[in-house]
Motif scaffolding. Sequence first.
Motif: not given
Length: 402
Positions: A101-103, A109-128, A142-146
């Motif tokens: 649950x913590x992972x 949280x990292x995904x939400x932070x990434x979506x606040x960046x510039x539009x050019x980075x919003x299309x990145x893969x779902x891996x953070x 990725x979430x599945x890998x976790x």
Amino acid sequence: MLRSKVCKSRPNTLPRMAKAAYYEREEAAMKEELAAKESNHGLKKNEGIYSSLTALNKRSMVLDEENFEDVFLRCNVCKDRFSEPDKSPKILNCHHSFCLACLLQLFKTECEYRHTLTPSLRGMPTAVTLHCPTCRHSFISTEDNLKQLPTDHRIVQLMDFVKNTDRYTVTFCSKHDMQPLNFFCEPCIKPVCRDCTVIDHRENGGHLVMDLEQAMQKYTPILNRALSEMQSESKSLDEKRVALEDSLRRLDRTKVDLLQQIHQAFNKIRLSIAEREREMCDMADSEVSKEKSKIHEKIKLLKSRSANLVEHSKSLQQAKDESNVEDMFRTHQQYREYRASPPIKVKEVDDGILTTFSFTPRDEAGLASKLSNFGIICAKTEHIGPSSTRTRSSSCTRLSRR
């Protein structure tokens, strides 16, 4: 103050005469384990404990269960105990373990932070990129890998070890650290440890030390009798408390009835006083009205006489102005007749006598004395018991304000 810790044993039975030697071995073993914990870091601590599980299962182990659980069986992020399935322990590449649950929350949280960046980075893969909360080692996932991370079976085995291990409580001596209370000093009526028997409770000093189990067998009947007496006395005290609480409720009801009786008695007096007050007010109004009527009659008579005088004065003045001798003497004759009538007597003006009224409270002092002594409150004693034997005393004690 005695310190108690929860102990785990498998098996938990030891020969009575070998207790002292047993706890010496346990103390040395625990010190070695604590030294190993301090010298190693992270996963090494788990490995050190886990590698000796087989040996621990063959002997008893004295440990602080709460501290053991905090160190090995709880997630270092949320501090919740590992459990299946949401709180299952997942091991990272850096060999640190956290609950799933913590992972997943770190990933979100990292995904939400990434979506606040510039539009050019919003299309990145779902891996953070994530960082280990303990050593800050970074890794991309990725979430599945976790969710597919391997479960830390060492923690699972530790949880199973704690779950299936017998528990008993060992009370340690307050003077000598990590020394269990295995003996009992009969003159001092006090449980003691091994060190106490050779320092403060020596037999050559008049102390009689026996095994704690032997003391428990000897004093168990005494303790049971004391426990029975305490329970009996506690029951008696509860019965008395219930009886007193019932007395309080009855006194509250008595107070309501008593106040009602007092109000009724004084209401009767108030009604009598109010009736007498109305009579006196009516009498005063009647007498004053009579006197006012007399004065009104005198005022009316004075106005009539004054009007006649004004009329004769005008007639005489007019006859005089017109030199009408007949009217002059006729008017003068009427005035002489008016003067021949008796004058109006007004005592309020002529004699300075004014009729007034006052109220005199007759027998006021006697009435006040009677009211101050009106009524008494009696305190009656009642013998509380079964309904068939309940009695009340007939004596009455007068209560007064002090």
